[in-house]
Write a protein that holds these residues in place. Structure first.
Motif, PDB file in Angstrom:
ATOM      1  N   ASP A 173       0.857  -1.185   0.000  1.00 42.29           N
ATOM      2  CA  ASP A 173       0.000   0.000   0.000  1.00 42.29           C
ATOM      3  C   ASP A 173       0.894   1.237   0.000  1.00 42.29           C
ATOM      4  OD1 ASP A 173       0.824   0.441   2.675  1.00 42.29           O
ATOM      5  OD2 ASP A 173      -0.876  -0.671   3.469  1.00 42.29           O
ATOM      6  N   THR A 174       0.375   2.375   0.365  1.00 45.06           N
ATOM      7  CA  THR A 174       1.154   3.610   0.270  1.00 45.06           C
ATOM      8  C   THR A 174       2.255   3.724   1.323  1.00 45.06           C
ATOM      9  OG1 THR A 174      -0.486   4.769   1.603  1.00 45.06           O
ATOM     10  CG2 THR A 174      -0.726   4.908  -0.788  1.00 45.06           C
ATOM     11  N   THR A 175       2.129   3.019   2.439  1.00 42.50           N
ATOM     12  CA  THR A 175       3.153   3.103   3.482  1.00 42.50           C
ATOM     13  C   THR A 175       4.015   1.852   3.595  1.00 42.50           C
ATOM     14  OG1 THR A 175       1.574   2.358   5.146  1.00 42.50           O
ATOM     15  CG2 THR A 175       1.834   4.738   4.873  1.00 42.50           C
ATOM     16  N   ASN A 176       3.502   0.721   3.214  1.00 39.25           N
ATOM     17  CA  ASN A 176       4.227  -0.546   3.286  1.00 39.25           C
ATOM     18  C   ASN A 176       4.394  -1.093   1.884  1.00 39.25           C
ATOM     19  OD1 ASN A 176       4.303  -0.728   6.214  1.00 39.25           O
ATOM     20  ND2 ASN A 176       2.108  -1.007   6.048  1.00 39.25           N
ATOM     21  N   CYS A 177       5.492  -0.742   1.248  1.00 35.64           N
ATOM     22  CA  CYS A 177       5.708  -1.105  -0.154  1.00 35.64           C
ATOM     23  C   CYS A 177       6.832  -2.128  -0.276  1.00 35.64           C
ATOM     24  CB  CYS A 177       6.050   0.126  -0.977  1.00 35.64           C
ATOM     25  SG  CYS A 177       4.786   1.396  -0.886  1.00 35.64           S
ATOM     26  N   VAL A 178       6.506  -3.268  -0.802  1.00 34.66           N
ATOM     27  CA  VAL A 178       7.481  -4.334  -0.971  1.00 34.66           C
ATOM     28  C   VAL A 178       7.509  -4.746  -2.430  1.00 34.66           C
ATOM     29  CG1 VAL A 178       8.060  -6.709  -0.328  1.00 34.66           C
ATOM     30  CG2 VAL A 178       7.103  -5.175   1.371  1.00 34.66           C
ATOM     31  N   GLU A 179       8.717  -4.976  -2.947  1.00 28.99           N
ATOM     32  CA  GLU A 179       8.879  -5.486  -4.302  1.00 28.99           C
ATOM     33  C   GLU A 179       9.549  -6.851  -4.234  1.00 28.99           C
ATOM     34  OE1 GLU A 179       9.301  -1.689  -7.213  1.00 28.99           O
ATOM     35  OE2 GLU A 179      11.119  -2.320  -6.169  1.00 28.99           O
ATOM     36  N   LEU A 180       9.139  -7.723  -5.138  1.00 30.82           N
ATOM     37  CA  LEU A 180       9.682  -9.068  -5.227  1.00 30.82           C
ATOM     38  C   LEU A 180      10.408  -9.215  -6.555  1.00 30.82           C
ATOM     39  CD1 LEU A 180       6.354 -10.830  -4.231  1.00 30.82           C
ATOM     40  CD2 LEU A 180       8.210 -10.181  -2.702  1.00 30.82           C
ATOM     41  N   ALA A 181      11.541  -9.886  -6.530  1.00 30.88           N
ATOM     42  CA  ALA A 181      12.307 -10.112  -7.755  1.00 30.88           C
ATOM     43  C   ALA A 181      12.152 -11.556  -8.208  1.00 30.88           C
ATOM     44  CB  ALA A 181      13.785  -9.809  -7.525  1.00 30.88           C
ATOM     45  N   ASN A 182      12.364 -11.776  -9.480  1.00 27.34           N
ATOM     46  CA  ASN A 182      12.298 -13.123 -10.036  1.00 27.34           C
ATOM     47  C   ASN A 182      13.430 -14.014  -9.518  1.00 27.34           C
ATOM     48  OD1 ASN A 182      14.134 -11.513 -11.506  1.00 27.34           O
ATOM     49  ND2 ASN A 182      14.004 -12.858 -13.266  1.00 27.34           N
ATOM     50  N   THR A 183      14.380 -13.438  -8.803  1.00 31.83           N
ATOM     51  CA  THR A 183      15.516 -14.184  -8.262  1.00 31.83           C
ATOM     52  C   THR A 183      15.315 -14.604  -6.815  1.00 31.83           C
ATOM     53  OG1 THR A 183      16.569 -12.137  -7.577  1.00 31.83           O
ATOM     54  CG2 THR A 183      17.149 -12.993  -9.760  1.00 31.83           C
ATOM     55  N   GLY A 184      14.211 -14.187  -6.202  1.00 27.78           N
ATOM     56  CA  GLY A 184      13.961 -14.505  -4.805  1.00 27.78           C
ATOM     57  C   GLY A 184      14.328 -13.384  -3.857  1.00 27.78           C
ATOM     58  N   ALA A 185      14.598 -12.212  -4.373  1.00 32.60           N
ATOM     59  CA  ALA A 185      14.954 -11.066  -3.533  1.00 32.60           C
ATOM     60  C   ALA A 185      13.713 -10.254  -3.184  1.00 32.60           C
ATOM     61  CB  ALA A 185      15.966 -10.178  -4.257  1.00 32.60           C
ATOM     62  N   VAL A 186      13.778  -9.582  -2.046  1.00 32.53           N
ATOM     63  CA  VAL A 186      12.705  -8.709  -1.582  1.00 32.53           C
ATOM     64  C   VAL A 186      13.343  -7.389  -1.190  1.00 32.53           C
ATOM     65  CG1 VAL A 186      10.889  -8.407   0.145  1.00 32.53           C
ATOM     66  CG2 VAL A 186      11.445 -10.693  -0.671  1.00 32.53           C
ATOM     67  N   ARG A 187      12.699  -6.282  -1.550  1.00 35.63           N
ATOM     68  CA  ARG A 187      13.225  -4.963  -1.176  1.00 35.63           C
ATOM     69  C   ARG A 187      12.078  -3.999  -0.903  1.00 35.63           C
ATOM     70  NH1 ARG A 187      15.455  -2.608  -6.975  1.00 35.63           N
ATOM     71  NH2 ARG A 187      13.414  -2.232  -7.885  1.00 35.63           N
ATOM     72  N   ASP A 188      12.435  -2.898  -0.270  1.00 35.57           N
ATOM     73  CA  ASP A 188      11.497  -1.805  -0.010  1.00 35.57           C
ATOM     74  C   ASP A 188      11.407  -0.984  -1.286  1.00 35.57           C
ATOM     75  OD1 ASP A 188      10.149   0.485   0.783  1.00 35.57           O
ATOM     76  OD2 ASP A 188      11.387   0.831   2.544  1.00 35.57           O
ATOM     77  N   SER A 189      10.231  -0.897  -1.872  1.00 34.19           N
ATOM     78  CA  SER A 189      10.093  -0.191  -3.155  1.00 34.19           C
ATOM     79  C   SER A 189      10.311   1.311  -3.023  1.00 34.19           C
ATOM     80  CB  SER A 189       8.724  -0.462  -3.782  1.00 34.19           C
ATOM     81  OG  SER A 189       7.692   0.051  -2.973  1.00 34.19           O
ATOM     82  N   LYS A 190      10.213   1.846  -1.798  1.00 35.98           N
ATOM     83  CA  LYS A 190      10.478   3.272  -1.600  1.00 35.98           C
ATOM     84  C   LYS A 190      11.978   3.566  -1.609  1.00 35.98           C
ATOM     85  CE  LYS A 190       8.215   3.544   2.277  1.00 35.98           C
ATOM     86  NZ  LYS A 190       7.855   2.181   2.597  1.00 35.98           N
ATOM     87  N   ASN A 191      12.802   2.501  -1.523  1.00 34.28           N
ATOM     88  CA  ASN A 191      14.254   2.659  -1.504  1.00 34.28           C
ATOM     89  C   ASN A 191      14.884   1.595  -2.424  1.00 34.28           C
ATOM     90  OD1 ASN A 191      16.875   3.300  -0.871  1.00 34.28           O
ATOM     91  ND2 ASN A 191      16.827   2.397   1.167  1.00 34.28           N
ATOM     92  N   PRO A 192      14.669   1.701  -3.731  1.00 34.71           N
ATOM     93  CA  PRO A 192      15.148   0.658  -4.639  1.00 34.71           C
ATOM     94  C   PRO A 192      16.668   0.513  -4.694  1.00 34.71           C
ATOM     95  CG  PRO A 192      14.239   2.498  -5.876  1.00 34.71           C
ATOM     96  CD  PRO A 192      13.936   2.745  -4.431  1.00 34.71           C
ATOM     97  N   ALA A 193      17.411   1.527  -4.299  1.00 30.31           N
ATOM     98  CA  ALA A 193      18.872   1.430  -4.282  1.00 30.31           C
ATOM     99  C   ALA A 193      19.381   0.858  -2.966  1.00 30.31           C
ATOM    100  CB  ALA A 193      19.493   2.798  -4.516  1.00 30.31           C
TER     101      ALA A 193
END
Length: 53
Positions: free
Chosen positions: A12-32
């Protein structure tokens, strides 16, 4: 291998998670920023076995 990220359906707008095809997870607000990388089959087996509780 090309890493492809997608936003998790539960994000949602405060809890943003992205998943990668490699099995990685990151905070979408901080992609670097850092990413958590797991071996998906091992991770799912551990969840199904009830580990991590």
């Amino acid at each position: 291998m090309t890493v492809t990220w997608r936003k998790a359906s539960r994000s949602d707008t405060t809890n943003c998670v992205e998943l990668a095809n490699t099995g990685a997870v990151r905070d979408s607000k901080n992609p670097a920023g850092p990413a958590l990388v797991v071996d998906i089959p091992t991770f799912l087996a551990a969840i199904k076995a009830g580990q991590g509780r």
